[in-house]
Design a protein around this motif. Structure first.
Motif, PDB file in Angstrom:
ATOM      1  N   PRO A  83       0.811  -1.220   0.000  1.00 45.49           N
ATOM      2  CA  PRO A  83       0.000   0.000   0.000  1.00 45.49           C
ATOM      3  C   PRO A  83       0.843   1.268   0.000  1.00 45.49           C
ATOM      4  O   PRO A  83       2.037   1.253   0.308  1.00 45.49           O
ATOM      5  N   VAL A  84       0.178   2.376  -0.309  1.00 45.98           N
ATOM      6  CA  VAL A  84       0.797   3.687  -0.155  1.00 45.98           C
ATOM      7  C   VAL A  84       0.839   3.984   1.347  1.00 45.98           C
ATOM      8  O   VAL A  84      -0.182   3.924   2.031  1.00 45.98           O
ATOM      9  N   LEU A  85       2.036   4.270   1.841  1.00 48.13           N
ATOM     10  CA  LEU A  85       2.220   4.566   3.260  1.00 48.13           C
ATOM     11  C   LEU A  85       2.053   6.045   3.561  1.00 48.13           C
ATOM     12  O   LEU A  85       1.394   6.425   4.529  1.00 48.13           O
ATOM     13  N   TRP A  86       2.724   6.851   2.727  1.00 46.27           N
ATOM     14  CA  TRP A  86       2.818   8.284   2.981  1.00 46.27           C
ATOM     15  C   TRP A  86       2.697   9.052   1.671  1.00 46.27           C
ATOM     16  O   TRP A  86       3.025   8.535   0.611  1.00 46.27           O
ATOM     17  N   GLN A  87       2.235  10.294   1.807  1.00 44.10           N
ATOM     18  CA  GLN A  87       2.205  11.221   0.681  1.00 44.10           C
ATOM     19  C   GLN A  87       2.842  12.513   1.162  1.00 44.10           C
ATOM     20  O   GLN A  87       2.627  12.922   2.311  1.00 44.10           O
ATOM     21  N   ARG A  88       3.629  13.126   0.273  1.00 43.57           N
ATOM     22  CA  ARG A  88       4.236  14.401   0.655  1.00 43.57           C
ATOM     23  C   ARG A  88       4.446  15.262  -0.579  1.00 43.57           C
ATOM     24  O   ARG A  88       4.716  14.755  -1.668  1.00 43.57           O
ATOM     25  N   LYS A  89       4.317  16.554  -0.374  1.00 40.30           N
ATOM     26  CA  LYS A  89       4.686  17.521  -1.391  1.00 40.30           C
ATOM     27  C   LYS A  89       6.013  18.123  -0.966  1.00 40.30           C
ATOM     28  O   LYS A  89       6.238  18.360   0.228  1.00 40.30           O
ATOM     29  N   CYS A  90       6.882  18.313  -1.941  1.00 42.63           N
ATOM     30  CA  CYS A  90       8.190  18.869  -1.614  1.00 42.63           C
ATOM     31  C   CYS A  90       8.693  19.719  -2.769  1.00 42.63           C
ATOM     32  O   CYS A  90       8.251  19.587  -3.909  1.00 42.63           O
ATOM     33  N   SER A  91       9.623  20.590  -2.441  1.00 45.50           N
ATOM     34  CA  SER A  91      10.263  21.454  -3.421  1.00 45.50           C
ATOM     35  C   SER A  91      11.714  21.601  -3.005  1.00 45.50           C
ATOM     36  O   SER A  91      12.008  21.885  -1.843  1.00 45.50           O
ATOM     37  N   PHE A  92      12.622  21.381  -3.960  1.00 43.43           N
ATOM     38  CA  PHE A  92      14.039  21.424  -3.624  1.00 43.43           C
ATOM     39  C   PHE A  92      14.864  21.758  -4.863  1.00 43.43           C
ATOM     40  O   PHE A  92      14.479  21.460  -5.982  1.00 43.43           O
ATOM     41  N   PRO A  93      16.033  22.374  -4.644  1.00 46.21           N
ATOM     42  CA  PRO A  93      16.929  22.623  -5.767  1.00 46.21           C
ATOM     43  C   PRO A  93      17.787  21.382  -6.022  1.00 46.21           C
ATOM     44  O   PRO A  93      18.216  20.707  -5.090  1.00 46.21           O
ATOM     45  N   PHE A  94      17.995  21.073  -7.294  1.00 45.64           N
ATOM     46  CA  PHE A  94      18.860  19.952  -7.661  1.00 45.64           C
ATOM     47  C   PHE A  94      19.297  20.130  -9.108  1.00 45.64           C
ATOM     48  O   PHE A  94      18.464  20.411  -9.973  1.00 45.64           O
ATOM     49  N   ALA A  95      20.581  19.994  -9.347  1.00 44.99           N
ATOM     50  CA  ALA A  95      21.149  20.044 -10.697  1.00 44.99           C
ATOM     51  C   ALA A  95      20.761  21.321 -11.449  1.00 44.99           C
ATOM     52  O   ALA A  95      20.418  21.293 -12.625  1.00 44.99           O
ATOM     53  N   GLY A  96      20.773  22.426 -10.716  1.00 43.09           N
ATOM     54  CA  GLY A  96      20.556  23.711 -11.365  1.00 43.09           C
ATOM     55  C   GLY A  96      19.117  24.114 -11.613  1.00 43.09           C
ATOM     56  O   GLY A  96      18.863  25.099 -12.299  1.00 43.09           O
ATOM     57  N   ARG A  97      18.170  23.367 -11.070  1.00 46.38           N
ATOM     58  CA  ARG A  97      16.767  23.767 -11.227  1.00 46.38           C
ATOM     59  C   ARG A  97      15.983  23.410  -9.968  1.00 46.38           C
ATOM     60  O   ARG A  97      16.480  22.701  -9.102  1.00 46.38           O
ATOM     61  N   ARG A  98      14.763  23.889  -9.884  1.00 44.63           N
ATOM     62  CA  ARG A  98      13.887  23.589  -8.746  1.00 44.63           C
ATOM     63  C   ARG A  98      12.934  22.485  -9.159  1.00 44.63           C
ATOM     64  O   ARG A  98      12.375  22.498 -10.255  1.00 44.63           O
ATOM     65  N   TRP A  99      12.769  21.503  -8.270  1.00 42.98           N
ATOM     66  CA  TRP A  99      11.879  20.362  -8.490  1.00 42.98           C
ATOM     67  C   TRP A  99      10.721  20.477  -7.511  1.00 42.98           C
ATOM     68  O   TRP A  99      10.930  20.527  -6.290  1.00 42.98           O
ATOM     69  N   ASP A 100       9.491  20.537  -8.014  1.00 42.15           N
ATOM     70  CA  ASP A 100       8.274  20.582  -7.203  1.00 42.15           C
ATOM     71  C   ASP A 100       7.558  19.249  -7.418  1.00 42.15           C
ATOM     72  O   ASP A 100       7.173  18.932  -8.548  1.00 42.15           O
ATOM     73  N   GLN A 101       7.406  18.479  -6.341  1.00 42.07           N
ATOM     74  CA  GLN A 101       6.939  17.099  -6.490  1.00 42.07           C
ATOM     75  C   GLN A 101       5.803  16.743  -5.550  1.00 42.07           C
ATOM     76  O   GLN A 101       5.729  17.229  -4.430  1.00 42.07           O
ATOM     77  N   ASP A 102       4.957  15.842  -6.021  1.00 42.65           N
ATOM     78  CA  ASP A 102       3.919  15.187  -5.232  1.00 42.65           C
ATOM     79  C   ASP A 102       4.343  13.727  -5.139  1.00 42.65           C
ATOM     80  O   ASP A 102       4.227  12.980  -6.108  1.00 42.65           O
ATOM     81  N   GLU A 103       4.890  13.339  -3.987  1.00 40.49           N
ATOM     82  CA  GLU A 103       5.486  12.015  -3.824  1.00 40.49           C
ATOM     83  C   GLU A 103       4.573  11.075  -3.036  1.00 40.49           C
ATOM     84  O   GLU A 103       4.033  11.455  -2.005  1.00 40.49           O
ATOM     85  N   TRP A 104       4.450   9.837  -3.553  1.00 40.01           N
ATOM     86  CA  TRP A 104       3.734   8.776  -2.856  1.00 40.01           C
ATOM     87  C   TRP A 104       4.736   7.682  -2.540  1.00 40.01           C
ATOM     88  O   TRP A 104       5.490   7.251  -3.423  1.00 40.01           O
ATOM     89  N   TYR A 105       4.742   7.236  -1.301  1.00 36.94           N
ATOM     90  CA  TYR A 105       5.688   6.222  -0.825  1.00 36.94           C
ATOM     91  C   TYR A 105       4.967   4.886  -0.658  1.00 36.94           C
ATOM     92  O   TYR A 105       4.080   4.759   0.184  1.00 36.94           O
ATOM     93  N   TYR A 106       5.369   3.901  -1.461  1.00 36.43           N
ATOM     94  CA  TYR A 106       4.781   2.562  -1.429  1.00 36.43           C
ATOM     95  C   TYR A 106       5.632   1.623  -0.588  1.00 36.43           C
ATOM     96  O   TYR A 106       6.862   1.644  -0.678  1.00 36.43           O
ATOM     97  N   LEU A 107       4.986   0.769   0.163  1.00 38.82           N
ATOM     98  CA  LEU A 107       5.679  -0.286   0.888  1.00 38.82           C
ATOM     99  C   LEU A 107       5.968  -1.442  -0.059  1.00 38.82           C
ATOM    100  O   LEU A 107       5.135  -1.802  -0.892  1.00 38.82           O
TER     101      LEU A 107
END
Length: 177
Positions: A83-107
């Motif tokens: 199942p999906v355990l967790w959901q999170r939205k995040c934003s971070f700089p990486f490799a010269g650009r900003r990444w805005d993500q909607d992440e789902w963590y599966y077991l």
């Protein structure tokens, strides 16, 4: 495969389009979690640990993306996605650009514990920024001084091991780095 649960309610705190991401909380028979060691492509000192996973491509489901990414990044295919355990939205700089993500963590669980992973499916950027992988016990993760994402992973893993998967995905705090 299971249907995707509903995302967190309310407006997007990051604004704009979010990259859909599927991540895998892969546990072995000893309840150790597999984490990848990443760094900025041009600065190996700017490093962190993270769960395998990545962006959804084309019309694939998040479940399909999770399994594909796990295979590409580790060579591990002998898992059954849970199942999906967790959901999170995040934003971070990486490799010269900003990444805005909607992440789902599966077991997922595996009976094998490879110490040498076959990361043959890495993209060019991943080849420049993934330094390796290792299995972590919950205690090692709790005592770690390294940066780990999501930032509360040790606490989340302890709860998972003590209580089992949540009845519904837990929505984690938005992380903006």
């Amino acid at each position: 495969m299971s249907a995707e649960p509903a995302g967190p309610p309310g407006p997007d705190p990051l604004g704009g389009e979010l990259r859909k991401v599927a991540r895998v909380v892969l546990l072995d028979a000893q309840d150790r979690i597999l984490l990848l060691h990443g760094h900025e492509p041009d600065d190996t000192a700017d490093d962190w640990w993270f769960t395998p996973g990545g962006g959804v491509e084309g019309d694939e489901t998040r479940e399909e993306a999770a399994l594909r990414e796990l295979a590409e990044e580790t060579g591990i295919t002998d898992v059954e996605l849970g199942p999906v355990l967790w959901q999170r939205k995040c934003s971070f700089p990486f490799a010269g650009r900003r990444w805005d993500q909607d992440e789902w963590y599966y077991l997922a669980r595996t009976t094998g514990t490879r110490t040498v992973l076959a990361a043959a499916g890495l993209t060019e950027l991943e080849r420049r920024s993934v330094a390796g992988a290792r299995w972590w016990t919950c205690r090692e993760l709790t005592e770690a001084h390294e940066t780990v994402y999501p930032t509360r992973l040790a606490e989340l893993l302890r709860t998972l091991l003590d209580e089992g998967p949540p009845a519904r995905p837990k929505v984690l705090d938005t992380e903006i780095v």
